[in-house]
Design a protein around this motif. Structure first.
Motif, short mmCIF file in Angstrom:
data_model
loop_
_atom_site.label_atom_id
_atom_site.label_comp_id
_atom_site.label_asym_id
_atom_site.label_seq_id
_atom_site.Cartn_x
_atom_site.Cartn_y
_atom_site.Cartn_z
N ILE A 178 43.40 39.76 27.05
CA ILE A 178 42.61 38.87 27.91
C ILE A 178 43.53 37.84 28.53
O ILE A 178 44.23 37.11 27.82
CB ILE A 178 41.50 38.19 27.08
CG1 ILE A 178 40.62 39.26 26.41
CG2 ILE A 178 40.67 37.25 27.95
CD1 ILE A 178 39.85 38.74 25.21
N ILE B 211 41.88 42.57 30.85
CA ILE B 211 40.93 41.90 31.73
C ILE B 211 41.50 40.52 32.04
O ILE B 211 42.01 39.84 31.14
CB ILE B 211 39.51 41.78 31.12
CG1 ILE B 211 38.55 41.18 32.16
CG2 ILE B 211 39.51 41.02 29.81
CD1 ILE B 211 37.09 41.21 31.75
N SER B 212 41.45 40.14 33.30
CA SER B 212 42.02 38.87 33.71
C SER B 212 41.00 38.05 34.47
O SER B 212 40.18 38.59 35.21
CB SER B 212 43.26 39.09 34.61
OG SER B 212 44.21 39.91 33.96
N GLU C 67 33.34 40.26 29.29
CA GLU C 67 32.99 40.36 30.71
C GLU C 67 31.79 39.51 31.05
O GLU C 67 31.73 38.89 32.12
CB GLU C 67 32.76 41.82 31.10
CG GLU C 67 34.03 42.66 31.12
CD GLU C 67 33.83 43.98 31.82
OE1 GLU C 67 33.79 44.00 33.06
OE2 GLU C 67 33.71 45.01 31.12
N LYS D 264 37.58 38.06 38.56
CA LYS D 264 38.02 39.01 37.54
C LYS D 264 38.98 39.99 38.20
O LYS D 264 38.70 40.50 39.28
CB LYS D 264 36.83 39.75 36.94
CG LYS D 264 35.98 38.92 35.99
CD LYS D 264 34.97 39.74 35.23
CE LYS D 264 33.85 40.21 36.14
NZ LYS D 264 32.78 40.91 35.38
N ARG E 105 42.08 43.21 37.76
CA ARG E 105 42.75 44.28 37.00
C ARG E 105 42.05 44.55 35.68
O ARG E 105 42.68 44.64 34.62
CB ARG E 105 44.22 43.93 36.78
CG ARG E 105 45.00 43.93 38.08
CD ARG E 105 46.43 43.44 37.92
NE ARG E 105 47.31 44.42 37.34
CZ ARG E 105 48.63 44.42 37.49
NH1 ARG E 105 49.19 43.49 38.26
NH2 ARG E 105 49.39 45.33 36.92
N CYS E 106 40.72 44.69 35.75
CA CYS E 106 39.94 44.94 34.53
C CYS E 106 40.00 46.43 34.19
O CYS E 106 39.50 47.28 34.93
CB CYS E 106 38.50 44.50 34.72
SG CYS E 106 37.50 44.76 33.23
N THR E 107 40.63 46.75 33.06
CA THR E 107 40.74 48.12 32.59
C THR E 107 40.16 48.27 31.19
O THR E 107 40.55 49.17 30.44
CB THR E 107 42.22 48.58 32.60
OG1 THR E 107 43.02 47.64 31.85
CG2 THR E 107 42.76 48.67 34.02
N LEU E 108 39.26 47.38 30.82
CA LEU E 108 38.56 47.52 29.55
C LEU E 108 37.66 48.76 29.62
O LEU E 108 36.91 48.94 30.58
CB LEU E 108 37.69 46.30 29.26
CG LEU E 108 38.41 44.97 29.04
CD1 LEU E 108 37.38 43.88 28.70
CD2 LEU E 108 39.45 45.06 27.94
#
Length: 391
Positions: A257, A306-307, A345, A369, A371-374
């Protein structure tokens, strides 16, 4: 439902509750395990007025659901019968803590039961109790710059708020202050080799400084440099390079995170301090052929990130010169109230929602949000003094 009852009397409670009553209720709810120590301190220390403390308390309890709300109502009845009656809570059945059921039937779920239930959900990242004691985070804050005109007044408050929040979530905090761009990169590289990463269930990385669209500025940054000089900047992309499976296999399949408080461009000036770089600021590849199965496998080069960035591209983010940045303030408030209940999220969505009604009418800021790759949901399962709190 008790939660609805509290919602219906929220405004009147905020207006009528005294500081002494708030402290008593906090002690009662802490004793019940509804609130942990960090949350209790947050209500008292992060709110300057009695009304703000009351508002923070009732919102925090409502966010924990019906059982927690029932307990608060019961304690309110005991501590201040007059206010309890004035709020209209005395009508109908008197509020009592949820009774123990003597008749045969399903046993109410405990906090541990709820936690175990979620662990069996394949759509949720696993969080083992043993791993929680090995949680580790990285906190980098740039406050004082070589060019004093770039000093980030109020960032001390951001640093303190984030350190408190990270510890409340059960993370050891590796903290650095006032780093150059290269030192930030070195800190990320060192963090990627931290011995606790093998055991942790997740990591949190928080970086706060001035910024440009794709970089965070180091403390030696200056607007004008000679042709043979490199700007003192840290590429945000390096965070993902340092923590990806290739460079940091200990974090494979674990949530990473990232929170970045920094501008991503130049905006028009304002009376508020902004986190921009403008001087006007006040304040390995393998051939797929002939590969045999010998324990070799491919993994996604970038996954489980996730950023949350403080603003959209090419815009500024705002910071109060005393109270700190709006992003960190809202992250602290939302995580304190909802981290037991919501996945990461949803927590980020709630933070973003706070900016819809921005308190400065002429200014606009919207976190993003990125580069969310969760591939699953991640819950903090916040620890308390007496074990796990309710989820």
């Amino acid at each position: 439902m008790a939660e609805k009852k509290l919602f219906n009397v929220r405004r009147k409670f905020v207006e009528e509750a005294t500081n002494a009553l708030i402290k008593q209720l906090l002690d009662d709810l802490f004793g019940d395990g509804v609130l942990n120590k960090g949350q209790k301190n947050c209500v008292l220390e992060e709110n300057s007025t009695t009304e703000d403390k009351a508002r923070s308390l009732i919102d925090m309890v409502m966010a924990k659901g019906d059982a927690a709300s029932r307990k608060m109502i019961a304690h309110l009845q005991s501590r201040d019968p007059s206010l309890y009656s004035k709020l209209g809570l005395s009508s109908g059945q008197p509020a009592q803590p949820e009774p123990q059921k003597e008749q045969q039937g399903p046993t109410p779920l405990t906090s541990d039961d709820i936690w175990r239930k979620k662990q069996n959900d394949r759509d949720i990242y696993p969080v083992a109790k043993d791993f929680m004691s090995s949680r580790v985070s990285l906190l980098i804050t740039n406050i004082k710059f070589t060019d004093e005109r770039l000093n980030r007044n109020g960032a001390e408050k951001d640093e303190a708020n984030m350190e408190k929040q990270l510890k409340a979530l059960g993370y050891e905090v590796v903290k650095h202050t006032n780093l150059t761009g290269k030192a930030i990169d070195d800190a990320l590289n060192e963090f990627s080799k931290h011995p606790k990463l093998k055991e942790t269930d997740s990591v949190l990385v928080v970086i706060m400084s001035h910024g440009k669209r794709d970089t965070v500025l180091g403390v030696d940054w200056k607007k004008k440099i000679s042709d043979n000089e490199r700007p003192d900047e840290f590429p945000i992309d390096n965070i993902y390079k340092h923590l990806n499976p290739e460079k940091c296999p200990a974090l494979l399949n674990k949530p990473k995170i990232i929170i970045i408080q920094a501008c991503r461009g130049e905006g028009e000036g304002s009376a508020l301090v902004r986190d921009g770089a403008n001087a006007a600021v006040v304040s390995d590849d393998a051939d797929e052929g002939n590969i045999e199965d010998d324990g070799l496998r491919f993994v996604n080069k970038e996954k489980d990130f996730i950023s949350l960035l403080s603003c959209t591209p090419d815009t500024v983010s705002y910071r109060h010169s005393v109270e700190g940045s709006f992003l960190i303030k809202f992250v602290d408030e939302v995580f304190t109230a909802y981290a037991q209940k919501d996945d990461i999220e949803e927590l980020f969505r709630k933070v973003m929602q706070r900016f819809e009604d921005f308190s400065i009418p002429a200014k606009r800021q919207m976190p993003t949000k990125d580069r969310c790759t969760l591939t699953k949901r991640f819950y903090f399962f916040q620890p308390s003094e007496a074990g796990f709190t309710s989820v």
